[in-house]
Design an enzyme around this catalytic site. Structure first.
Site, PDB file in Angstrom:
ATOM      1  N   ASP A  74      83.616  20.868 -18.344  1.00 23.80           N
ATOM      2  CA  ASP A  74      83.773  19.480 -17.896  1.00 23.80           C
ATOM      3  C   ASP A  74      82.442  18.734 -17.790  1.00 23.80           C
ATOM      4  OD1 ASP A  74      86.471  20.060 -17.683  1.00 23.80           O
ATOM      5  OD2 ASP A  74      86.295  20.655 -15.584  1.00 23.80           O
ATOM      6  N   GLU A  75      81.520  19.066 -18.654  1.00 22.40           N
ATOM      7  CA  GLU A  75      80.206  18.410 -18.635  1.00 22.40           C
ATOM      8  C   GLU A  75      80.265  17.016 -19.247  1.00 22.40           C
ATOM      9  OE1 GLU A  75      80.812  21.362 -20.010  1.00 22.40           O
ATOM     10  OE2 GLU A  75      79.501  22.874 -19.133  1.00 22.40           O
ATOM     11  N   LYS A  79      81.701  16.909 -22.718  1.00 20.14           N
ATOM     12  CA  LYS A  79      81.613  17.229 -24.154  1.00 20.14           C
ATOM     13  C   LYS A  79      82.433  16.244 -24.980  1.00 20.14           C
ATOM     14  CE  LYS A  79      83.276  21.285 -23.109  1.00 20.14           C
ATOM     15  NZ  LYS A  79      83.146  21.293 -21.645  1.00 20.14           N
ATOM     16  N   ASN A  96      93.608  24.824 -22.371  1.00 18.14           N
ATOM     17  CA  ASN A  96      92.866  24.944 -21.103  1.00 18.14           C
ATOM     18  C   ASN A  96      91.780  23.851 -21.070  1.00 18.14           C
ATOM     19  OD1 ASN A  96      91.623  26.327 -23.234  1.00 18.14           O
ATOM     20  ND2 ASN A  96      90.798  27.964 -21.962  1.00 18.14           N
ATOM     21  N   GLY A 142      90.254  20.119 -21.403  1.00 14.84           N
ATOM     22  CA  GLY A 142      90.687  18.734 -21.198  1.00 14.84           C
ATOM     23  C   GLY A 142      89.461  17.882 -21.422  1.00 14.84           C
ATOM     24  N   HIS A 143      89.451  17.136 -22.511  1.00 15.39           N
ATOM     25  CA  HIS A 143      88.261  16.356 -22.878  1.00 15.39           C
ATOM     26  C   HIS A 143      88.605  14.871 -22.817  1.00 15.39           C
ATOM     27  CE1 HIS A 143      86.567  20.019 -25.294  1.00 15.39           C
ATOM     28  NE2 HIS A 143      86.759  20.271 -24.024  1.00 15.39           N
ATOM     29  N   THR A 144      87.833  14.131 -22.053  1.00 17.25           N
ATOM     30  CA  THR A 144      88.152  12.722 -21.818  1.00 17.25           C
ATOM     31  C   THR A 144      87.223  11.807 -22.602  1.00 17.25           C
ATOM     32  OG1 THR A 144      88.489  13.480 -19.562  1.00 17.25           O
ATOM     33  CG2 THR A 144      88.662  11.101 -19.940  1.00 17.25           C
ATOM     34  N   GLN A 195      85.426  24.696 -23.101  1.00 20.73           N
ATOM     35  CA  GLN A 195      84.889  25.489 -21.999  1.00 20.73           C
ATOM     36  C   GLN A 195      83.353  25.350 -22.020  1.00 20.73           C
ATOM     37  OE1 GLN A 195      87.697  27.033 -23.983  1.00 20.73           O
ATOM     38  NE2 GLN A 195      88.629  25.696 -22.496  1.00 20.73           N
ATOM     39  N   THR A 199      90.722  17.550 -15.572  1.00 24.34           N
ATOM     40  CA  THR A 199      91.443  16.787 -16.596  1.00 24.34           C
ATOM     41  C   THR A 199      92.718  17.523 -16.995  1.00 24.34           C
ATOM     42  OG1 THR A 199      89.283  16.113 -17.446  1.00 24.34           O
ATOM     43  CG2 THR A 199      91.162  15.687 -18.864  1.00 24.34           C
ATOM     44  N   ARG A 222      87.690  19.776  -8.291  1.00 18.82           N
ATOM     45  CA  ARG A 222      86.598  20.595  -8.822  1.00 18.82           C
ATOM     46  C   ARG A 222      85.593  20.887  -7.720  1.00 18.82           C
ATOM     47  NH1 ARG A 222      85.881  16.564 -13.919  1.00 18.82           N
ATOM     48  NH2 ARG A 222      87.459  17.427 -15.281  1.00 18.82           N
ATOM     49  N   SER A 261      73.871   9.808 -20.569  1.00 19.99           N
ATOM     50  CA  SER A 261      75.172   9.182 -20.382  1.00 19.99           C
ATOM     51  C   SER A 261      75.222   8.576 -18.991  1.00 19.99           C
ATOM     52  CB  SER A 261      76.264  10.239 -20.575  1.00 19.99           C
ATOM     53  OG  SER A 261      77.512   9.689 -20.277  1.00 19.99           O
ATOM     54  N   GLY A 295      77.808   6.400 -17.755  1.00 17.42           N
ATOM     55  CA  GLY A 295      79.114   5.818 -17.475  1.00 17.42           C
ATOM     56  C   GLY A 295      80.130   6.496 -18.367  1.00 17.42           C
TER      57      GLY A 295
HETATM   58  P1  GDP Z   1      84.661  17.858 -21.000  1.00 16.48           P
HETATM   59  O1  GDP Z   1      85.712  18.865 -20.725  1.00 16.48           O
HETATM   60  O2  GDP Z   1      83.305  18.472 -21.087  1.00 16.48           O
HETATM   61  O3  GDP Z   1      84.958  17.000 -22.197  1.00 16.48           O
HETATM   62  O4  GDP Z   1      84.627  16.873 -19.736  1.00 16.48           O
HETATM   63  P2  GDP Z   1      85.900  16.236 -18.993  1.00 16.48           P
HETATM   64  O5  GDP Z   1      86.410  15.099 -19.804  1.00 16.48           O
HETATM   65  O6  GDP Z   1      86.862  17.286 -18.573  1.00 16.48           O
HETATM   66  O7  GDP Z   1      85.224  15.734 -17.649  1.00 16.48           O
HETATM   67  C1  GDP Z   1      84.179  14.820 -17.658  1.00 16.48           C
HETATM   68  C2  GDP Z   1      84.592  13.597 -16.846  1.00 16.48           C
HETATM   69  O8  GDP Z   1      83.469  12.785 -16.622  1.00 16.48           O
HETATM   70  C3  GDP Z   1      85.588  12.698 -17.558  1.00 16.48           C
HETATM   71  O9  GDP Z   1      86.407  12.078 -16.610  1.00 16.48           O
HETATM   72  C4  GDP Z   1      84.696  11.679 -18.271  1.00 16.48           C
HETATM   73  O10 GDP Z   1      85.347  10.430 -18.520  1.00 16.48           O
HETATM   74  C5  GDP Z   1      83.620  11.511 -17.250  1.00 16.48           C
HETATM   75  N1  GDP Z   1      82.279  11.197 -17.768  1.00 16.48           N
HETATM   76  C6  GDP Z   1      81.614  11.731 -18.815  1.00 16.48           C
HETATM   77  N2  GDP Z   1      80.351  11.250 -18.866  1.00 16.48           N
HETATM   78  C7  GDP Z   1      80.227  10.401 -17.820  1.00 16.48           C
HETATM   79  C8  GDP Z   1      79.151   9.614 -17.334  1.00 16.48           C
HETATM   80  O11 GDP Z   1      78.043   9.603 -17.826  1.00 16.48           O
HETATM   81  N3  GDP Z   1      79.405   8.865 -16.226  1.00 16.48           N
HETATM   82  C9  GDP Z   1      80.620   8.842 -15.601  1.00 16.48           C
HETATM   83  N4  GDP Z   1      80.778   8.087 -14.537  1.00 16.48           N
HETATM   84  N5  GDP Z   1      81.640   9.569 -16.044  1.00 16.48           N
HETATM   85  C10 GDP Z   1      81.445  10.354 -17.132  1.00 16.48           C
HETATM   86  P1  IMO Z   2      86.719  22.065 -20.820  1.00 12.43           P
HETATM   87  O1  IMO Z   2      86.689  22.315 -22.311  1.00 12.43           O
HETATM   88  C1  IMO Z   2      86.591  23.712 -16.787  1.00 12.43           C
HETATM   89  C2  IMO Z   2      88.256  27.748 -16.264  1.00 12.43           C
HETATM   90  C3  IMO Z   2      89.499  27.813 -15.393  1.00 12.43           C
HETATM   91  C4  IMO Z   2      89.352  29.204 -14.817  1.00 12.43           C
HETATM   92  C5  IMO Z   2      88.768  29.995 -15.993  1.00 12.43           C
HETATM   93  C6  IMO Z   2      89.811  30.748 -16.805  1.00 12.43           C
HETATM   94  O2  IMO Z   2      87.556  20.909 -20.418  1.00 12.43           O
HETATM   95  O3  IMO Z   2      85.342  22.038 -20.270  1.00 12.43           O
HETATM   96  P2  IMO Z   2      91.682  30.019 -18.516  1.00 12.43           P
HETATM   97  O4  IMO Z   2      92.875  29.121 -18.351  1.00 12.43           O
HETATM   98  O5  IMO Z   2      90.759  29.617 -19.613  1.00 12.43           O
HETATM   99  O6  IMO Z   2      92.079  31.469 -18.641  1.00 12.43           O
HETATM  100  O7  IMO Z   2      90.889  29.901 -17.125  1.00 12.43           O
HETATM  101  O8  IMO Z   2      88.126  29.053 -16.813  1.00 12.43           O
HETATM  102  N1  IMO Z   2      88.338  26.794 -17.392  1.00 12.43           N
HETATM  103  C7  IMO Z   2      87.766  25.591 -17.402  1.00 12.43           C
HETATM  104  N2  IMO Z   2      87.074  24.935 -16.440  1.00 12.43           N
HETATM  105  N3  IMO Z   2      86.747  23.165 -18.000  1.00 12.43           N
HETATM  106  C8  IMO Z   2      87.413  23.814 -18.976  1.00 12.43           C
HETATM  107  O9  IMO Z   2      87.477  23.361 -20.248  1.00 12.43           O
HETATM  108  C9  IMO Z   2      87.987  25.072 -18.691  1.00 12.43           C
HETATM  109  N4  IMO Z   2      88.704  25.957 -19.400  1.00 12.43           N
HETATM  110  C10 IMO Z   2      88.901  27.009 -18.594  1.00 12.43           C
HETATM  111  O10 IMO Z   2      89.467  26.830 -14.401  1.00 12.43           O
HETATM  112  O11 IMO Z   2      88.407  29.226 -13.786  1.00 12.43           O
HETATM  113 MG    MG Z   3      87.257  19.196 -19.364  1.00  8.67          MG
END
Ligand code: GDP
Ligand code: IMO
Ligand code: MG
Length: 432
Positions: A12-13, A15, A37, A39-41, A220, A295, A301, A412, A414
């Site tokens: 959830d960085e 990506k 598993n 979730g990319h936003t 991940q 997500t 989290r 980044s 926002g």
């Molecule tokens: P991913 O799994 O690495 O793609 O990340 P996620 O989408 O699960 O979680 C990142 C969250 O942070 C999402 O809600 C994005 O819309 C949000 N986000 C990403 N970059 C930024 C940023 O620079 N600022 C803010 N406020 N939100 C961000």
């Molecule tokens: P993105 O791509 C954050 C975590 C789960 C759990 C562990 C194992 O959005 O960054 P799993 O269902 O894969 O067997 O769960 O890994 N996990 C994540 N945490 N972002 C993810 O993906 C994750 N995918 C798995 O919360 O701790």
């Molecule tokens: Mg994610």
């Protein structure tokens, strides 16, 4: 240009956001690991898109590939394809015939295995990821190509049922009629997915040979990697850059640029060691401020401070060329900012990241503090004027670059695609 985007922390960085942002310069976007598993936003013009199986590059690329290293829930994928089409995503979708199939039985087993783990349960996403990879490695798994033949699906469902009977015996899956229903449903899904199925490693090579630029989107993150993460609190696949070789069949020597994505603070969903974790009110405040809820699952989290020793480790492991630092706007809203600069035991600095609770004992974390930088003027971001950013923010970036010896290439500030600043366009090779 061949680029790999991957997570350097616990997932959830951001990506998805970074992949979407870069993809206007790439024709092909590829996922090579994990399943839903992830979730990319992505946020474009205020509209939010959530990707689980299809690459976040699909809004801007010509072709998206779901590689063989993935585990795919066919019904979820069909829904995601429909959603993409509704959002006017025109990318051609190609799915590896060799990717593995997640069935309702795997999802059930995921929850059941967590119960059996008891105190060692890891808080999975309950999407059947672990059990599907178990079957892959047990050589009993169902591959996407198998969905075209009901007899093969039936044989494999029965084999999986027999092998996992101790956990399935009292469930709905003990009923052969229910298993037969799964066979029918999977076959139906297979018929719909057939036009997309290919040997995608061959497709990818052809696209590469014809000069297309390719972006690989990690799912991940490195600290969730099955080998290098905080085992057993990890996912069941490799999330490091090298996984493009096994997960997409693309030779790693062809990669030009590895972009590691790091959140300016950290977050983690699920159990396991999190050295720089914040607790109590400090954590609650940041979670609310940032809306840190999963997500994929909506779970709150866990949050913590940026961990530079961890980034030193994960950037080295992935041979990262540049860093994309996300959520700098959120961090700027805090009064004081902390960054962990070293791990020590008995006064001596550690040159590794402890990977177990036992190794974590007696650890001292050394922090440095920064004054905050407040809100950032959007004109500065739009014009990529790094030097016009507040001094406090630039000090924070300088520390990271000094400690890691790697440039922060993308900032980044926002969630929207437009809230992204490129530090030095020449660094991103010939794309800018
Ligand atoms: P991913 O799994 O690495 O793609 O990340 P996620 O989408 O699960 O979680 C990142 C969250 O942070 C999402 O809600 C994005 O819309 C949000 N986000 C990403 N970059 C930024 C940023 O620079 N600022 C803010 N406020 N939100 C961000
Ligand atoms: P993105 O791509 C954050 C975590 C789960 C759990 C562990 C194992 O959005 O960054 P799993 O269902 O894969 O067997 O769960 O890994 N996990 C994540 N945490 N972002 C993810 O993906 C994750 N995918 C798995 O919360 O701790
Ligand atoms: Mg994610």
């Amino acid at each position: 240009m061949i680029t790999v985007v991957l997570g350097l922390q616990f997932g959830d960085e951001g990506k998805g956001k970074i992949t979407d942002f870069l993809t206007s310069h790439y024709q092909v976007a590829v996922r090579f690991s994990g399943g839903n598993n992830a979730g990319h936003t992505v946020v474009v013009d205020g509209k939010k898109y959530k990707f689980r199986l299809i690459s976040s590059g699909s809004l801007q690329s010509e072709t998206v590939i779901l590689g063989n290293g993935m585990v795919i829930e066919p019904f979820a994928l069909l829904e995601e394809i429909d959603t993409l089409r509704e959002s006017k995503g025109k990318a051609k979708i190609r799915i590896s015939k060799m990717a593995h199939v997640v069935t309702p039985m795997h999802k059930f087993l995921d929850v059941k295995e967590e119960e059996v783990r008891g105190k060692l349960s890891l808080g999975t996403t309950a999407q059947g990821i672990g059990p599907t990879y178990e079957d892959k490695y047990a050589r009993t798994g169902i591959r996407m190509a198998d969905l075209l033949d009901p007899e093969i699906i039936r044989q494999k469902i029965e084999t999986i049922y027999m092998m996992k009977q101790s956990l399935l015996a009292d469930s709905e899956f003990a009923d052969s009629k229910r298993r037969e229903q799964i066979v029918r449903d999977l076959f139906e899904a297979g018929k719909k997915l057939e036009p997309y199925l290919e040997y995608t490693e061959v497709t990818l090579r052809r696209l590469y040979d014809s000069g297309k630029s390719i972006i690989f989107e990690g799912a991940q993150a490195t600290m969730l990697d099955i080998d290098f993460g905080m085992y057993p609190f990890v996912t069941s696949s490799n999330a490091v850059a090298g996984a493009i070789s096994t997960g997409a069949g693309f030779p790693f020597r062809k990669v030009d640029y590895v972009l590691g994505v790091a959140k300016a603070y950290m977050s983690k969903v699920g159990a396991g060691p999190f050295p720089t974790e914040m607790l109590g009110k400090e954590a609650d405040d940041l979670r609310e401020l940032a809306g840190e809820y999963g997500t994929a699952t909506g779970r709150p989290r866990r949050v913590g401070w940026l961990d530079l020793p961890m980034l030193k480790y994960t950037t080295a492991l992935n041979d990262v060329d540049g860093i994309a630092l996300t959520r700098l706007d959120t961090l700027g809203d805090l009064d004081r900012i902390k960054v962990c600069t070293s791990y020590r035991r008995d006064g001596k600095e550690l040159d590794y990241i402890p990977r177990s609770f036992k190794d974590m004992e007696g650890l001292d974390l050394v922090y440095t503090e920064f004054d905050s930088w407040g809100k950032i003027d959007h004109e500065i971001i739009k014009q990529d004027k790094y030097q016009a950013l507040p001094q406090n923010l630039r000090n924070y970036i300088s520390l990271i670059e000094k400690e890691l010896g790697i440039p922060v290439d993308v900032l980044s500030l926002g969630e929207g695609r437009e809230n992204t600043l490129i530090r030095d366009k020449s660094r991103l090779k010939d794309q800018y």
